[in-house]
Design a protein around this motif. Sequence first.
Motif, PDB file in Angstrom:
ATOM      1  N   PRO A   5      -2.577 -12.858  -1.282  1.00 34.78           N
ATOM      2  CA  PRO A   5      -1.184 -12.727  -0.846  1.00 34.78           C
ATOM      3  C   PRO A   5      -0.671 -11.300  -0.737  1.00 34.78           C
ATOM      4  CG  PRO A   5      -1.271 -13.401  -3.137  1.00 34.78           C
ATOM      5  CD  PRO A   5      -2.691 -13.436  -2.628  1.00 34.78           C
ATOM      6  N   VAL A   6      -1.495 -10.316  -1.101  1.00 35.11           N
ATOM      7  CA  VAL A   6      -1.030  -8.939  -1.041  1.00 35.11           C
ATOM      8  C   VAL A   6      -2.186  -8.015  -0.702  1.00 35.11           C
ATOM      9  CG1 VAL A   6      -1.289  -8.718  -3.543  1.00 35.11           C
ATOM     10  CG2 VAL A   6       0.158  -7.091  -2.332  1.00 35.11           C
ATOM     11  N   ASP A   7      -1.919  -7.054   0.164  1.00 34.67           N
ATOM     12  CA  ASP A   7      -2.871  -5.993   0.492  1.00 34.67           C
ATOM     13  C   ASP A   7      -2.407  -4.714  -0.186  1.00 34.67           C
ATOM     14  OD1 ASP A   7      -4.597  -7.438   2.029  1.00 34.67           O
ATOM     15  OD2 ASP A   7      -3.846  -6.711   3.957  1.00 34.67           O
ATOM     16  N   ILE A   8      -3.326  -4.024  -0.838  1.00 32.11           N
ATOM     17  CA  ILE A   8      -3.002  -2.791  -1.543  1.00 32.11           C
ATOM     18  C   ILE A   8      -3.926  -1.684  -1.052  1.00 32.11           C
ATOM     19  CG2 ILE A   8      -2.826  -1.658  -3.793  1.00 32.11           C
ATOM     20  CD1 ILE A   8      -2.772  -4.585  -4.966  1.00 32.11           C
ATOM     21  N   ILE A   9      -3.341  -0.570  -0.671  1.00 28.67           N
ATOM     22  CA  ILE A   9      -4.107   0.641  -0.382  1.00 28.67           C
ATOM     23  C   ILE A   9      -3.624   1.704  -1.361  1.00 28.67           C
ATOM     24  CG2 ILE A   9      -4.683   2.419   1.300  1.00 28.67           C
ATOM     25  CD1 ILE A   9      -4.109   0.370   3.508  1.00 28.67           C
ATOM     26  N   GLN A  10      -4.481   2.089  -2.270  1.00 25.61           N
ATOM     27  CA  GLN A  10      -4.098   3.052  -3.289  1.00 25.61           C
ATOM     28  C   GLN A  10      -4.241   4.478  -2.773  1.00 25.61           C
ATOM     29  OE1 GLN A  10      -6.482   2.061  -6.768  1.00 25.61           O
ATOM     30  NE2 GLN A  10      -4.856   0.732  -7.546  1.00 25.61           N
ATOM     31  N   GLY A  11      -3.215   5.275  -2.991  1.00 25.00           N
ATOM     32  CA  GLY A  11      -3.249   6.678  -2.615  1.00 25.00           C
ATOM     33  C   GLY A  11      -2.950   7.565  -3.798  1.00 25.00           C
ATOM     34  N   ASP A  12      -2.997   8.868  -3.566  1.00 23.10           N
ATOM     35  CA  ASP A  12      -2.770   9.819  -4.656  1.00 23.10           C
ATOM     36  C   ASP A  12      -1.427  10.534  -4.546  1.00 23.10           C
ATOM     37  OD1 ASP A  12      -3.239  11.448  -2.489  1.00 23.10           O
ATOM     38  OD2 ASP A  12      -5.079  12.354  -3.290  1.00 23.10           O
ATOM     39  N   SER A  13      -0.569  10.082  -3.646  1.00 24.15           N
ATOM     40  CA  SER A  13       0.765  10.644  -3.471  1.00 24.15           C
ATOM     41  C   SER A  13       1.737   9.997  -4.461  1.00 24.15           C
ATOM     42  CB  SER A  13       1.232  10.381  -2.032  1.00 24.15           C
ATOM     43  OG  SER A  13       2.623  10.571  -1.888  1.00 24.15           O
ATOM     44  N   PRO A  14       2.884  10.622  -4.715  1.00 23.06           N
ATOM     45  CA  PRO A  14       3.916   9.969  -5.526  1.00 23.06           C
ATOM     46  C   PRO A  14       4.699   8.903  -4.765  1.00 23.06           C
ATOM     47  CG  PRO A  14       4.640  12.158  -4.889  1.00 23.06           C
ATOM     48  CD  PRO A  14       3.208  12.049  -4.446  1.00 23.06           C
ATOM     49  N   ILE A  15       4.389   8.727  -3.468  1.00 24.16           N
ATOM     50  CA  ILE A  15       5.121   7.781  -2.623  1.00 24.16           C
ATOM     51  C   ILE A  15       4.389   6.443  -2.543  1.00 24.16           C
ATOM     52  CG2 ILE A  15       6.107   7.338  -0.342  1.00 24.16           C
ATOM     53  CD1 ILE A  15       7.404   9.681  -1.820  1.00 24.16           C
ATOM     54  N   ILE A  16       5.150   5.366  -2.703  1.00 25.31           N
ATOM     55  CA  ILE A  16       4.647   4.003  -2.514  1.00 25.31           C
ATOM     56  C   ILE A  16       5.459   3.367  -1.395  1.00 25.31           C
ATOM     57  CG2 ILE A  16       4.327   1.733  -3.575  1.00 25.31           C
ATOM     58  CD1 ILE A  16       4.473   3.280  -6.313  1.00 25.31           C
ATOM     59  N   LEU A  17       4.785   2.843  -0.390  1.00 27.86           N
ATOM     60  CA  LEU A  17       5.441   2.116   0.687  1.00 27.86           C
ATOM     61  C   LEU A  17       5.370   0.627   0.392  1.00 27.86           C
ATOM     62  CD1 LEU A  17       4.007   3.972   3.830  1.00 27.86           C
ATOM     63  CD2 LEU A  17       6.078   4.504   2.514  1.00 27.86           C
ATOM     64  N   GLY A  18       6.526  -0.012   0.283  1.00 25.33           N
ATOM     65  CA  GLY A  18       6.590  -1.457   0.135  1.00 25.33           C
ATOM     66  C   GLY A  18       6.794  -2.107   1.495  1.00 25.33           C
ATOM     67  N   LEU A  19       6.012  -3.150   1.768  1.00 25.05           N
ATOM     68  CA  LEU A  19       6.081  -3.844   3.062  1.00 25.05           C
ATOM     69  C   LEU A  19       6.172  -5.350   2.802  1.00 25.05           C
ATOM     70  CD1 LEU A  19       3.252  -1.697   4.622  1.00 25.05           C
ATOM     71  CD2 LEU A  19       5.563  -1.789   5.562  1.00 25.05           C
ATOM     72  N   PRO A  20       7.362  -5.846   2.483  1.00 20.67           N
ATOM     73  CA  PRO A  20       7.475  -7.249   2.094  1.00 20.67           C
ATOM     74  C   PRO A  20       7.588  -8.244   3.239  1.00 20.67           C
ATOM     75  CG  PRO A  20       9.586  -6.166   1.843  1.00 20.67           C
ATOM     76  CD  PRO A  20       8.614  -5.098   2.272  1.00 20.67           C
ATOM     77  N   HIS A  21       7.888  -7.769   4.462  1.00 18.12           N
ATOM     78  CA  HIS A  21       8.253  -8.718   5.523  1.00 18.12           C
ATOM     79  C   HIS A  21       7.510  -8.498   6.841  1.00 18.12           C
ATOM     80  CE1 HIS A  21      12.458  -9.011   3.446  1.00 18.12           C
ATOM     81  NE2 HIS A  21      11.610  -9.884   2.931  1.00 18.12           N
ATOM     82  N   SER A  22       6.411  -7.763   6.837  1.00 20.96           N
ATOM     83  CA  SER A  22       5.792  -7.382   8.111  1.00 20.96           C
ATOM     84  C   SER A  22       4.642  -8.272   8.531  1.00 20.96           C
ATOM     85  CB  SER A  22       5.301  -5.927   8.034  1.00 20.96           C
ATOM     86  OG  SER A  22       4.197  -5.815   7.155  1.00 20.96           O
ATOM     87  N   CYS A  23       4.370  -9.350   7.789  1.00 21.03           N
ATOM     88  CA  CYS A  23       3.255 -10.243   8.131  1.00 21.03           C
ATOM     89  C   CYS A  23       3.781 -11.590   8.619  1.00 21.03           C
ATOM     90  CB  CYS A  23       2.355 -10.443   6.913  1.00 21.03           C
ATOM     91  SG  CYS A  23       0.899 -11.469   7.249  1.00 21.03           S
ATOM     92  N   GLY A  24       3.145 -12.126   9.649  1.00 19.99           N
ATOM     93  CA  GLY A  24       3.573 -13.401  10.210  1.00 19.99           C
ATOM     94  C   GLY A  24       2.786 -14.597   9.721  1.00 19.99           C
ATOM     95  N   TYR A  25       1.967 -14.432   8.677  1.00 20.99           N
ATOM     96  CA  TYR A  25       1.104 -15.523   8.227  1.00 20.99           C
ATOM     97  C   TYR A  25       1.865 -16.573   7.423  1.00 20.99           C
ATOM     98  CZ  TYR A  25      -2.274 -18.099   5.443  1.00 20.99           C
ATOM     99  OH  TYR A  25      -2.973 -19.105   4.835  1.00 20.99           O
ATOM    100  N   LEU A  26       1.627 -17.843   7.775  1.00 17.62           N
ATOM    101  CA  LEU A  26       2.063 -18.971   6.974  1.00 17.62           C
ATOM    102  C   LEU A  26       0.881 -19.930   6.823  1.00 17.62           C
ATOM    103  CD1 LEU A  26       4.578 -18.499   9.291  1.00 17.62           C
ATOM    104  CD2 LEU A  26       5.687 -20.000   7.638  1.00 17.62           C
ATOM    105  N   PRO A  27       0.640 -20.449   5.622  1.00 20.07           N
ATOM    106  CA  PRO A  27      -0.364 -21.509   5.488  1.00 20.07           C
ATOM    107  C   PRO A  27      -0.012 -22.667   6.410  1.00 20.07           C
ATOM    108  CG  PRO A  27       0.362 -20.724   3.337  1.00 20.07           C
ATOM    109  CD  PRO A  27       1.289 -20.111   4.348  1.00 20.07           C
ATOM    110  N   GLU A  28      -1.018 -23.347   6.934  1.00 23.08           N
ATOM    111  CA  GLU A  28      -0.781 -24.380   7.932  1.00 23.08           C
ATOM    112  C   GLU A  28       0.102 -25.501   7.406  1.00 23.08           C
ATOM    113  OE1 GLU A  28      -1.293 -24.357  11.169  1.00 23.08           O
ATOM    114  OE2 GLU A  28      -1.953 -22.306  10.823  1.00 23.08           O
ATOM    115  N   ASP A  29      -0.016 -25.843   6.122  1.00 25.50           N
ATOM    116  CA  ASP A  29       0.817 -26.935   5.598  1.00 25.50           C
ATOM    117  C   ASP A  29       2.288 -26.544   5.569  1.00 25.50           C
ATOM    118  OD1 ASP A  29       0.164 -25.055   3.541  1.00 25.50           O
ATOM    119  OD2 ASP A  29       0.757 -26.499   2.010  1.00 25.50           O
TER     120      ASP A  29
END
Length: 266
Positions: A5-29
Amino acid sequence: MPVNPVDIIQGDSPIILGLPHSCGYLPEDIRAKLNTSGQVLADTDWHVHRLYDGLLPGATTVRARFHRYVIDANRSPDDASLYPGQNTTGLVPLTDFDGEPIWTEAPGPEEIAERKARFHAPYHAALAAEIERVRAKHGVAILYDCHSIRSEIPFLFEGRLPDFNIGTNMGASCDPRIEAAAREVVEATGLSWAVNGRFKGGWTTRHYGQPALGVHAIQMELAQSTHLVTETPPFDYDEGKAEALRDPLREILVRLAALAPMLLAE
Protein backbone atom coordinates in the motif's frame (compact mmCIF):
# COMPACT_ATOMS: atom_id res chain seq x y z
CA MET A 1 -1.48 -3.83 -9.71
CA PRO A 2 0.10 -2.69 -6.45
CA VAL A 3 0.13 -5.07 -3.52
CA ASN A 4 2.15 -2.97 -1.12
CA PRO A 5 0.00 0.00 0.00
CA VAL A 6 2.95 2.38 0.10
CA ASP A 7 6.02 3.11 -2.02
CA ILE A 8 9.06 4.51 -0.23
CA ILE A 9 12.17 6.01 -1.79
CA GLN A 10 14.69 6.85 0.90
CA GLY A 11 16.93 9.85 0.38
CA ASP A 12 19.58 11.69 2.36
CA SER A 13 17.96 15.14 2.27
CA PRO A 14 16.05 16.69 5.20
CA ILE A 15 13.01 16.91 2.87
CA ILE A 16 10.27 14.27 2.76
CA LEU A 17 7.65 14.42 0.01
CA GLY A 18 4.27 13.00 1.01
CA LEU A 19 2.06 11.80 -1.85
CA PRO A 20 -1.23 10.58 -0.39
CA HIS A 21 -3.57 11.03 -3.37
CA SER A 22 -1.64 10.53 -6.62
CA CYS A 23 -2.46 6.86 -7.30
CA GLY A 24 -5.58 5.63 -9.08
CA TYR A 25 -5.43 2.03 -7.86
CA LEU A 26 -8.45 0.38 -6.26
CA PRO A 27 -8.76 -3.34 -5.48
CA GLU A 28 -11.31 -4.87 -7.83
CA ASP A 29 -13.76 -5.72 -5.04
CA ILE A 30 -13.82 -2.04 -4.01
CA ARG A 31 -13.91 -0.69 -7.57
CA ALA A 32 -16.94 -2.89 -8.29
CA LYS A 33 -18.92 -1.05 -5.60
CA LEU A 34 -18.39 2.37 -7.20
CA ASN A 35 -21.14 3.79 -9.39
CA THR A 36 -20.46 5.15 -12.86
CA SER A 37 -19.62 8.59 -11.52
CA GLY A 38 -17.30 7.19 -8.88
CA GLN A 39 -15.38 5.11 -11.37
CA VAL A 40 -14.23 8.26 -13.17
CA LEU A 41 -11.96 8.88 -10.14
CA ALA A 42 -12.23 12.62 -10.77
CA ASP A 43 -10.84 13.45 -7.32
CA THR A 44 -7.38 12.04 -8.00
CA ASP A 45 -4.36 14.31 -7.55
CA TRP A 46 -3.57 13.74 -11.21
CA HIS A 47 0.12 13.34 -12.13
CA VAL A 48 1.42 15.00 -8.96
CA HIS A 49 4.08 12.30 -8.51
CA ARG A 50 5.29 13.04 -12.05
CA LEU A 51 5.26 16.78 -11.42
CA TYR A 52 7.63 16.47 -8.45
CA ASP A 53 9.75 13.62 -9.78
CA GLY A 54 13.47 14.48 -9.63
CA LEU A 55 13.00 18.06 -8.46
CA LEU A 56 15.18 17.64 -5.38
CA PRO A 57 17.85 14.95 -5.55
CA GLY A 58 18.02 13.13 -2.24
CA ALA A 59 14.46 13.86 -1.18
CA THR A 60 12.63 10.99 0.47
CA THR A 61 9.24 10.16 -1.02
CA VAL A 62 6.36 8.31 0.62
CA ARG A 63 3.55 7.60 -1.84
CA ALA A 64 0.22 5.93 -1.12
CA ARG A 65 -0.51 3.19 -3.65
CA PHE A 66 -4.27 3.37 -3.29
CA HIS A 67 -6.94 5.83 -4.35
CA ARG A 68 -8.56 8.17 -1.86
CA TYR A 69 -11.90 6.43 -2.50
CA VAL A 70 -10.42 3.33 -0.87
CA ILE A 71 -9.55 5.46 2.15
CA ASP A 72 -8.19 8.98 2.39
CA ALA A 73 -4.63 8.96 3.70
CA ASN A 74 -4.92 12.68 4.49
CA ARG A 75 -7.79 12.29 6.95
CA SER A 76 -7.72 11.49 10.64
CA PRO A 77 -8.33 7.82 11.48
CA ASP A 78 -11.21 8.96 13.71
CA ASP A 79 -12.74 10.81 10.71
CA ALA A 80 -12.86 14.18 12.47
CA SER A 81 -13.66 16.97 10.03
CA LEU A 82 -10.76 19.12 8.90
CA TYR A 83 -13.10 22.04 8.23
CA PRO A 84 -16.07 21.96 10.61
CA GLY A 85 -19.10 23.66 9.13
CA GLN A 86 -17.78 23.47 5.56
CA ASN A 87 -18.40 20.91 2.84
CA THR A 88 -15.63 18.35 2.66
CA THR A 89 -15.14 14.60 2.25
CA GLY A 90 -14.34 12.12 4.98
CA LEU A 91 -12.02 9.25 5.75
CA VAL A 92 -13.83 7.00 3.28
CA PRO A 93 -15.63 9.45 0.99
CA LEU A 94 -19.31 8.81 0.34
CA THR A 95 -19.51 11.55 -2.30
CA ASP A 96 -17.13 13.09 -4.78
CA PHE A 97 -15.95 16.69 -4.55
CA ASP A 98 -19.12 17.79 -6.32
CA GLY A 99 -21.27 16.29 -3.56
CA GLU A 100 -22.49 13.46 -5.77
CA PRO A 101 -22.73 9.88 -4.41
CA ILE A 102 -19.95 7.57 -5.66
CA TRP A 103 -21.05 4.16 -4.34
CA THR A 104 -23.67 1.65 -5.41
CA GLU A 105 -22.91 -0.05 -2.10
CA ALA A 106 -21.43 2.28 0.50
CA PRO A 107 -18.91 0.70 2.89
CA GLY A 108 -20.09 -0.02 6.42
CA PRO A 109 -18.16 0.26 9.71
CA GLU A 110 -16.53 -3.16 9.46
CA GLU A 111 -15.29 -2.56 5.93
CA ILE A 112 -13.99 0.89 6.84
CA ALA A 113 -12.10 -0.61 9.80
CA GLU A 114 -10.58 -3.20 7.47
CA ARG A 115 -9.48 -0.51 5.01
CA LYS A 116 -7.92 1.50 7.83
CA ALA A 117 -5.84 -1.50 8.85
CA ARG A 118 -4.96 -2.52 5.30
CA PHE A 119 -4.17 0.87 3.77
CA HIS A 120 -4.30 3.91 6.06
CA ALA A 121 -2.25 2.51 8.94
CA PRO A 122 0.62 1.16 6.77
CA TYR A 123 0.92 4.45 4.92
CA HIS A 124 1.21 6.44 8.12
CA ALA A 125 3.51 3.88 9.74
CA ALA A 126 5.84 4.31 6.76
CA LEU A 127 5.57 8.10 6.82
CA ALA A 128 6.23 8.27 10.57
CA ALA A 129 9.22 5.94 10.21
CA GLU A 130 10.74 8.08 7.44
CA ILE A 131 10.20 11.26 9.44
CA GLU A 132 12.01 9.70 12.38
CA ARG A 133 14.83 8.39 10.16
CA VAL A 134 15.35 11.79 8.55
CA ARG A 135 15.15 13.61 11.86
CA ALA A 136 17.70 11.22 13.37
CA LYS A 137 20.06 11.95 10.47
CA HIS A 138 19.64 15.72 10.27
CA GLY A 139 18.22 16.70 13.64
CA VAL A 140 15.23 18.10 11.78
CA ALA A 141 12.74 16.84 9.18
CA ILE A 142 10.64 18.89 6.78
CA LEU A 143 7.54 17.15 5.44
CA TYR A 144 6.21 18.70 2.23
CA ASP A 145 2.80 17.23 1.39
CA CYS A 146 2.06 17.27 -2.35
CA HIS A 147 -1.52 17.78 -3.57
CA SER A 148 -3.60 19.05 -6.46
CA ILE A 149 -7.29 19.68 -7.05
CA ARG A 150 -9.59 20.99 -9.76
CA SER A 151 -9.59 24.77 -9.80
CA GLU A 152 -13.39 25.14 -9.72
CA ILE A 153 -15.49 22.99 -7.37
CA PRO A 154 -18.55 24.93 -6.12
CA PHE A 155 -19.39 22.24 -3.54
CA LEU A 156 -16.08 22.89 -1.76
CA PHE A 157 -15.30 26.55 -2.41
CA GLU A 158 -16.62 29.63 -4.17
CA GLY A 159 -15.10 30.92 -7.38
CA ARG A 160 -11.77 29.82 -8.75
CA LEU A 161 -9.02 28.42 -6.55
CA PRO A 162 -5.62 30.18 -6.61
CA ASP A 163 -2.88 28.38 -8.53
CA PHE A 164 -0.76 27.80 -5.41
CA ASN A 165 -2.36 27.06 -2.04
CA ILE A 166 0.06 26.84 0.88
CA GLY A 167 -1.21 25.29 4.12
CA THR A 168 0.58 25.39 7.45
CA ASN A 169 -2.35 25.05 9.88
CA MET A 170 -2.32 28.83 10.38
CA GLY A 171 1.42 28.76 10.98
CA ALA A 172 1.35 26.06 13.66
CA SER A 173 2.84 23.20 11.63
CA CYS A 174 6.23 24.71 10.72
CA ASP A 175 8.78 27.38 11.45
CA PRO A 176 7.58 30.69 9.96
CA ARG A 177 10.64 30.80 7.68
CA ILE A 178 9.39 27.70 5.88
CA GLU A 179 6.05 29.30 5.12
CA ALA A 180 7.79 32.54 4.14
CA ALA A 181 10.17 30.78 1.74
CA ALA A 182 7.32 29.04 -0.07
CA ARG A 183 5.29 32.24 -0.20
CA GLU A 184 8.18 34.27 -1.62
CA VAL A 185 8.70 31.79 -4.44
CA VAL A 186 5.05 31.57 -5.49
CA GLU A 187 4.59 35.33 -5.21
CA ALA A 188 7.45 35.85 -7.65
CA THR A 189 5.79 33.65 -10.30
CA GLY A 190 3.05 36.19 -10.98
CA LEU A 191 0.48 33.40 -10.63
CA SER A 192 -2.28 33.48 -8.04
CA TRP A 193 -1.61 32.13 -4.56
CA ALA A 194 -2.96 31.90 -1.04
CA VAL A 195 -1.56 30.97 2.35
CA ASN A 196 -3.94 29.21 4.75
CA GLY A 197 -6.91 30.07 2.58
CA ARG A 198 -9.46 27.39 1.72
CA PHE A 199 -6.74 24.77 2.29
CA LYS A 200 -4.86 25.07 5.58
CA GLY A 201 -3.20 21.67 5.49
CA GLY A 202 -4.82 18.29 5.91
CA TRP A 203 -4.51 15.80 8.74
CA THR A 204 -1.00 14.85 7.67
CA THR A 205 0.26 18.42 7.97
CA ARG A 206 -1.56 19.05 11.24
CA HIS A 207 -0.64 15.72 12.83
CA TYR A 208 3.06 15.57 11.99
CA GLY A 209 3.93 19.24 12.05
CA GLN A 210 5.48 19.73 15.48
CA PRO A 211 8.18 22.39 15.12
CA ALA A 212 9.18 22.20 18.78
CA LEU A 213 10.14 18.57 18.20
CA GLY A 214 12.08 19.28 15.02
CA VAL A 215 9.38 18.15 12.58
CA HIS A 216 8.02 20.81 10.24
CA ALA A 217 5.14 20.21 7.82
CA ILE A 218 3.73 22.24 4.94
CA GLN A 219 1.10 21.36 2.35
CA MET A 220 1.05 22.58 -1.25
CA GLU A 221 -2.31 22.29 -2.99
CA LEU A 222 -1.97 23.11 -6.68
CA ALA A 223 -4.85 24.02 -8.93
CA GLN A 224 -4.84 21.35 -11.64
CA SER A 225 -5.23 24.01 -14.32
CA THR A 226 -1.52 24.69 -13.73
CA HIS A 227 -0.38 21.33 -15.13
CA LEU A 228 -3.23 19.50 -16.89
CA VAL A 229 -4.44 19.86 -20.46
CA THR A 230 -7.97 19.93 -19.07
CA GLU A 231 -9.52 19.31 -15.66
CA THR A 232 -11.95 16.82 -17.17
CA PRO A 233 -11.36 13.24 -18.39
CA PRO A 234 -8.88 12.03 -19.43
CA PHE A 235 -7.00 14.51 -17.18
CA ASP A 236 -3.92 14.50 -19.40
CA TYR A 237 -0.59 15.96 -18.26
CA ASP A 238 0.39 19.16 -20.07
CA GLU A 239 4.14 18.98 -20.64
CA GLY A 240 4.55 22.68 -21.30
CA LYS A 241 2.54 23.89 -18.33
CA ALA A 242 4.13 21.32 -16.06
CA GLU A 243 7.68 22.16 -17.06
CA ALA A 244 7.08 25.83 -16.27
CA LEU A 245 5.52 24.89 -12.94
CA ARG A 246 8.37 22.59 -11.98
CA ASP A 247 10.78 25.53 -11.80
CA PRO A 248 9.16 27.30 -8.81
CA LEU A 249 8.37 23.97 -7.15
CA ARG A 250 12.04 23.03 -7.43
CA GLU A 251 13.06 26.39 -5.97
CA ILE A 252 10.73 25.91 -3.00
CA LEU A 253 12.21 22.50 -2.20
CA VAL A 254 15.77 23.74 -2.60
CA ARG A 255 15.08 26.67 -0.28
CA LEU A 256 13.45 24.45 2.34
CA ALA A 257 16.39 22.04 2.27
CA ALA A 258 18.78 24.97 2.75
CA LEU A 259 16.76 26.15 5.74
CA ALA A 260 17.12 22.86 7.63
CA PRO A 261 20.53 23.62 9.22
CA MET A 262 19.26 27.00 10.42
CA LEU A 263 16.25 25.37 12.03
CA LEU A 264 18.51 22.92 13.78
CA ALA A 265 20.84 25.64 15.01
CA GLU A 266 18.05 27.10 17.10
